[in-house]
Scaffold this active site. Sequence first.
Site, PDB file in Angstrom:
ATOM      1  N   THR A  14       0.849  -1.149   0.045  1.00 43.24           N
ATOM      2  CA  THR A  14      -0.138  -0.128   0.037  1.00 43.24           C
ATOM      3  C   THR A  14       0.685   1.238   0.059  1.00 43.24           C
ATOM      4  OG1 THR A  14      -1.904  -1.060   1.100  1.00 43.24           O
ATOM      5  CG2 THR A  14      -1.805   1.149   1.421  1.00 43.24           C
ATOM      6  N   THR A  90       1.488  -4.680   4.120  1.00 40.00           N
ATOM      7  CA  THR A  90       1.309  -5.215   5.642  1.00 40.00           C
ATOM      8  C   THR A  90       0.967  -6.693   5.510  1.00 40.00           C
ATOM      9  OG1 THR A  90      -0.901  -4.327   5.406  1.00 40.00           O
ATOM     10  CG2 THR A  90       1.045  -2.928   6.393  1.00 40.00           C
TER      11      THR A  90
HETATM   12  N1  ASP Z   1      -2.763  -5.512   0.541  1.00 39.11           N
HETATM   13  C1  ASP Z   1      -1.641  -4.781   0.735  1.00 39.11           C
HETATM   14  C2  ASP Z   1      -0.381  -5.583   0.813  1.00 39.11           C
HETATM   15  O1  ASP Z   1      -0.276  -6.115   1.836  1.00 39.11           O
HETATM   16  C3  ASP Z   1      -1.983  -4.120   2.007  1.00 39.11           C
HETATM   17  C4  ASP Z   1      -1.106  -3.234   2.473  1.00 39.11           C
HETATM   18  O2  ASP Z   1       0.034  -2.931   2.161  1.00 39.11           O
HETATM   19  O3  ASP Z   1      -1.174  -2.630   3.734  1.00 39.11           O
HETATM   20  O4  ASP Z   1       0.406  -5.345  -0.033  1.00 39.11           O
END
Ligand code: ASP
Length: 344
Positions: A14, A90
């Site tokens: 993200t 994340t």
């Molecule tokens: N879907 C995203 C990822 O894990 C979520 C994030 O980065 O917070 O790449």
Amino acid sequence: MPRPKILLVYTGGTIGMIENPDTRSLQPFDFTHLIDNVPKVKMLDYDIENIQFENPIDSANMSPQHWCDIAAIIEKYYDAFDGFVVLHGTDTMAFTASALSFMLENLHKPVIITGSQLPIGEVRTDGEENLITALQIAAARDAHGDPMVQEVAILFENYLWRGNRSTKMSANNFNAFKSNNYPSLAKIGLGIDFKEDALYRMPTKRPLKVRYKMDPSVMFVTLFPGLTEQTLRYLMSAPGIKGVVLKTYGAGNGPDDEWVISTIRDAVERGVVVLNVTQCVNGGVHSDLYDTGNALAKAGVVSGHDITSEAAITKMMYLFGLNLPAESVKKYLLCSLCGEVTIH
Ligand code: ASP
């Protein structure tokens, strides 16, 4: 002191995403965009270089091959840089942090993984602060001039956590990660307050050795009331499976029905390593507390103590990747290799 040299490795997530104008959902973008949004990085008196995945990914697409790609970058630039900051989604960050902690044997430089809940281009983003703090942590030195952090760690909002102790706890809080069974390595407030007693130190300093082979012949089996004999037998005899992380109740308990115990015992006798990890977010396995936990231990299930699921599954991949026989895998599961588990 010379200016700290930090390598920023952008894998996706993200933090670097932008909205796809057609679908209005978030998709990874390239690093130039990311750094353009954080001009403050240039105010740090560091030599920062960056490298990015050819195709940045949503970390839901993370795989052992990507872990190898990150590990290879760190190995290639290990001597040239004082520390590494890995920007990562994340969703699977705790798996990557755990995997890298095993793969980067004898690590004694900081590998700080961070990301954000809101893209860095958003006004209220948490990405800018996370990126800058991660860079500062990667550059931090102790009183002897050695790196303050000598392990893989996750920096997120107010805390620095040991990577192989961390779990993603929230899909929307800025404080998204937590290490439920180990204290934070640093508390981030007005300053960065390192908890020196909690930081990992290798007993003897040896050269970095990267283990690239992660054997994916492992899986999670989660117990739940209503699990049938047919399903459990099917799962425990999955073709090619060498290791099972059995997610049990409470202090490591499961039903002590004859069919449960015999299904598990049969798998263990066929050479499958079964590791008992609790479904609870806090606390660990104490197989001797209840008859139900004891029955699993008697069937040959190894106690995972207070290890996280993420560390348990990646530790198995790493140990099987070393081509160790089942008995040796069990022996190492019962030891802490790099601070991932508390065993008294
Ligand atoms: N879907 C995203 C990822 O894990 C979520 C994030 O980065 O917070 O790449």
